[in-house]
Scaffold this active site. Structure first.
Site, PDB file in Angstrom:
ATOM      1  N   LEU A  65     -29.475 -88.234  87.959  1.00  6.81           N
ATOM      2  CA  LEU A  65     -29.555 -88.811  86.579  1.00  6.81           C
ATOM      3  C   LEU A  65     -28.448 -88.599  86.093  1.00  6.81           C
ATOM      4  CD1 LEU A  65     -33.317 -87.680  85.985  1.00  6.81           C
ATOM      5  CD2 LEU A  65     -32.652 -89.577  87.128  1.00  6.81           C
ATOM      6  N   PRO A  66     -28.397 -89.643  84.731  1.00  5.08           N
ATOM      7  CA  PRO A  66     -26.804 -89.375  84.004  1.00  5.08           C
ATOM      8  C   PRO A  66     -26.560 -87.970  83.692  1.00  5.08           C
ATOM      9  CG  PRO A  66     -28.030 -91.506  83.545  1.00  5.08           C
ATOM     10  CD  PRO A  66     -29.232 -90.605  84.457  1.00  5.08           C
ATOM     11  N   THR A  96     -24.687 -84.125  86.960  1.00  4.17           N
ATOM     12  CA  THR A  96     -24.164 -83.079  86.445  1.00  4.17           C
ATOM     13  C   THR A  96     -24.362 -82.939  84.879  1.00  4.17           C
ATOM     14  OG1 THR A  96     -22.024 -83.930  87.551  1.00  4.17           O
ATOM     15  CG2 THR A  96     -21.504 -82.710  85.549  1.00  4.17           C
ATOM     16  N   LYS A 171     -18.714 -77.345  88.753  1.00  3.33           N
ATOM     17  CA  LYS A 171     -18.365 -78.967  88.634  1.00  3.33           C
ATOM     18  C   LYS A 171     -17.684 -79.155  87.393  1.00  3.33           C
ATOM     19  CE  LYS A 171     -19.026 -83.230  89.073  1.00  3.33           C
ATOM     20  NZ  LYS A 171     -18.195 -84.221  89.991  1.00  3.33           N
ATOM     21  N   LYS A 246     -19.035 -87.290  78.850  1.00  4.31           N
ATOM     22  CA  LYS A 246     -20.099 -86.157  78.827  1.00  4.31           C
ATOM     23  C   LYS A 246     -19.623 -84.897  79.631  1.00  4.31           C
ATOM     24  CE  LYS A 246     -22.387 -86.587  82.237  1.00  4.31           C
ATOM     25  NZ  LYS A 246     -22.994 -86.117  83.707  1.00  4.31           N
TER      26      LYS A 246
HETATM   27  P1  NAD Z   1     -25.718 -94.037  86.941  1.00  4.53           P
HETATM   28  O1  NAD Z   1     -25.954 -94.277  85.497  1.00  4.53           O
HETATM   29  O2  NAD Z   1     -24.913 -95.041  87.748  1.00  4.53           O
HETATM   30  O3  NAD Z   1     -26.870 -93.726  87.617  1.00  4.53           O
HETATM   31  C1  NAD Z   1     -28.267 -92.980  87.101  1.00  4.53           C
HETATM   32  C2  NAD Z   1     -29.351 -93.655  87.450  1.00  4.53           C
HETATM   33  O4  NAD Z   1     -30.448 -92.968  86.995  1.00  4.53           O
HETATM   34  C3  NAD Z   1     -29.613 -94.921  86.786  1.00  4.53           C
HETATM   35  O5  NAD Z   1     -29.771 -96.170  87.931  1.00  4.53           O
HETATM   36  C4  NAD Z   1     -30.623 -94.788  85.824  1.00  4.53           C
HETATM   37  O6  NAD Z   1     -31.565 -96.125  85.805  1.00  4.53           O
HETATM   38  C5  NAD Z   1     -31.377 -93.744  86.262  1.00  4.53           C
HETATM   39  N1  NAD Z   1     -32.218 -93.135  85.494  1.00  4.53           N
HETATM   40  C6  NAD Z   1     -32.143 -92.509  84.415  1.00  4.53           C
HETATM   41  N2  NAD Z   1     -33.180 -91.880  83.877  1.00  4.53           N
HETATM   42  C7  NAD Z   1     -34.101 -91.945  84.762  1.00  4.53           C
HETATM   43  C8  NAD Z   1     -35.482 -91.536  84.828  1.00  4.53           C
HETATM   44  N3  NAD Z   1     -36.146 -90.839  83.934  1.00  4.53           N
HETATM   45  N4  NAD Z   1     -36.170 -91.884  85.884  1.00  4.53           N
HETATM   46  C9  NAD Z   1     -35.682 -92.678  87.086  1.00  4.53           C
HETATM   47  N5  NAD Z   1     -34.059 -92.981  86.907  1.00  4.53           N
HETATM   48  C10 NAD Z   1     -33.539 -92.770  85.843  1.00  4.53           C
HETATM   49  O7  NAD Z   1     -24.800 -92.723  87.244  1.00  4.53           O
HETATM   50  P2  NAD Z   1     -24.045 -92.055  88.338  1.00  4.53           P
HETATM   51  O8  NAD Z   1     -22.632 -92.607  88.374  1.00  4.53           O
HETATM   52  O9  NAD Z   1     -24.968 -92.509  89.594  1.00  4.53           O
HETATM   53  O10 NAD Z   1     -23.863 -90.577  88.142  1.00  4.53           O
HETATM   54  C11 NAD Z   1     -25.327 -89.668  88.232  1.00  4.53           C
HETATM   55  C12 NAD Z   1     -24.806 -88.428  88.028  1.00  4.53           C
HETATM   56  O11 NAD Z   1     -23.736 -88.169  88.971  1.00  4.53           O
HETATM   57  C13 NAD Z   1     -24.078 -87.999  86.563  1.00  4.53           C
HETATM   58  O12 NAD Z   1     -24.400 -87.054  86.265  1.00  4.53           O
HETATM   59  C14 NAD Z   1     -22.606 -88.049  86.767  1.00  4.53           C
HETATM   60  O13 NAD Z   1     -21.871 -87.420  85.986  1.00  4.53           O
HETATM   61  C15 NAD Z   1     -22.580 -87.362  88.323  1.00  4.53           C
HETATM   62  N6  NAD Z   1     -21.606 -87.876  89.104  1.00  4.53           N
HETATM   63  C16 NAD Z   1     -21.112 -89.263  89.245  1.00  4.53           C
HETATM   64  C17 NAD Z   1     -19.894 -89.496  89.952  1.00  4.53           C
HETATM   65  C18 NAD Z   1     -19.214 -91.148  90.037  1.00  4.53           C
HETATM   66  O14 NAD Z   1     -18.291 -91.212  90.637  1.00  4.53           O
HETATM   67  N7  NAD Z   1     -20.287 -92.005  89.706  1.00  4.53           N
HETATM   68  C19 NAD Z   1     -19.352 -88.582  90.810  1.00  4.53           C
HETATM   69  C20 NAD Z   1     -19.618 -87.371  90.697  1.00  4.53           C
HETATM   70  C21 NAD Z   1     -20.823 -86.863  89.752  1.00  4.53           C
END
Ligand code: NAD
Length: 294
Positions: A65-66, A96, A171, A246
């Site tokens: 999740l975000p 994260t 992280k 964030k």
């Molecule tokens: P994203 O916004 O693309 O995906 C998050 C998903 O969670 C969305 O599809 C959203 O609809 C869903 N969501 C939110 N609340 C929800 C709930 N209550 N129930 C079900 N689904 C729900 O974000 P991301 O890029 O996939 O990143 C996710 C996490 O990973 C974050 O914490 C980010 O910091 C971390 N991260 C991201 C990257 C990257 O390159 N994108 C790399 C490393 C870590």
């Protein structure tokens, strides 16, 4: 065969879950955005009508999740997932989030007799797609060993950082360094271009010199230097500026609570906040290049 519940199928969770399906696991998947489920369902996963349905009666529950409020709300807030869950899954949160929230949710899980790991990842969307992520884990060694076969499907390296919350601390340190490196790389590339250099030639030189770093190697921020990176598609997709903001906010909190000094991290936070305020929050974080390149 193990059944896995997977909640949060965005940029990272989607491809991570897909790799588990391809490895032969049964997946029950849920996301608030129905379009995020399509690729998974096409590959054989079962979409559920709610997060609770994805979490019930599985061997392992994974969330991606975000940020902290999303995780807290799902597990111990309105979602009350931990209160109502049936079965005894190992719970792995790959989001994260703040270390204190990771500890709070893990403690709530323990009160229900459930093991939980914080397991944030590094490696970006490309790493999630290729199954080469690095997992940075906080929690017990036993629980980590239990989850290791899944980490091995979704990633290449798994590290045990320490007890609950320690994965998040590691992280946060990593992403503060990443932000500093990305900003420095953008700044150096623009300096070279402004002085007549071709950004591809300069990147090639710095790649084999002492300025080399991860953005230069695999995530060049200057448009046209590298194929298949966000810079070559108008900074669409990837790791959003607002998610980096964030993470830099989490670094600031960790700095304050430990009375540390992080002048470079604080400057990186200010620059990413400025960049976001100029309407770039939903672009990939390598778009910080635009601060230098009008
Ligand atoms: P994203 O916004 O693309 O995906 C998050 C998903 O969670 C969305 O599809 C959203 O609809 C869903 N969501 C939110 N609340 C929800 C709930 N209550 N129930 C079900 N689904 C729900 O974000 P991301 O890029 O996939 O990143 C996710 C996490 O990973 C974050 O914490 C980010 O910091 C971390 N991260 C991201 C990257 C990257 O390159 N994108 C790399 C490393 C870590």
């Amino acid at each position: 065969m193990k059944t896995i519940g997977f909640i949060g199928l965005g940029h990272m969770g989607g491809p991570m879950a897909l790799n588990l399906v391809k490895a032969g696991y049964n997946l029950k998947v849920f996301d608030l955005v129905p379009a995020a489920l399509k690729a998974l369902v096409d590959a054989g996963a079962t979409a559920t009508p709610s997060a609770m349905d994805a979490a019930n009666d599985v061997d392992v529950l994974i969330t991606m999740l975000p940020s902290s409020p999303h995780v807290k709300q799902l597990y111990i807030g309105d979602g009350a997932l931990l209160q109502n869950i049936s079965g005894r899954p190992l719970i792995i949160d790959c989001s994260t989030i703040a270390p204190d929230v990771a500890k709070e949710v893990a403690a709530a899980a323990q009160r229900r007799g459930l093991e939980m790991l914080d397991a944030p990842v590094s490696g970006g969307v490309a790493g999630a797609e290729a199954g080469t992520l690095t997992f940075i884990v906080g929690g017990s060694a036993e629980a980590l060993n239990h989850g290791k076969p899944l980490f091995d499907v979704m990633g290449k390296n798994t590290f045990h950082a320490g007890d609950h919350g320690a994965g998040q601390v590691a992280k946060i340190c990593n992403n503060m360094l990443l932000a500093i490196q990305m900003i420095g790389t953008a700044e150096a590339l623009q300096l070279g271009v402004n002085n007549g250099l071709d950004p591809s030639v300069l990147s090639g030189i710095m790649n084999k010199s002492s300025g080399n770093n991860w953005p230069l190697e695999v995530y060049n921020p200057y448009p046209g230097v590298m194929e298949n990176v966000p810079a070559s598609r108008d900074y669409e997709g990837g790791f959003l500026v607002d998610l980096m903001n964030k993470d830099l906010g989490l670094a600031t909190e960790a700095m304050l609570s430990s009375k540390s000094s992080t002048p470079m991290g604080s400057l990186a936070k200010s620059l990413y906040a400025l960049h976001s305020s100029q309407g770039n929050g939903a672009l990939d974080f390598s778009s910080i290049q635009k601060l230098y390149k009008p």
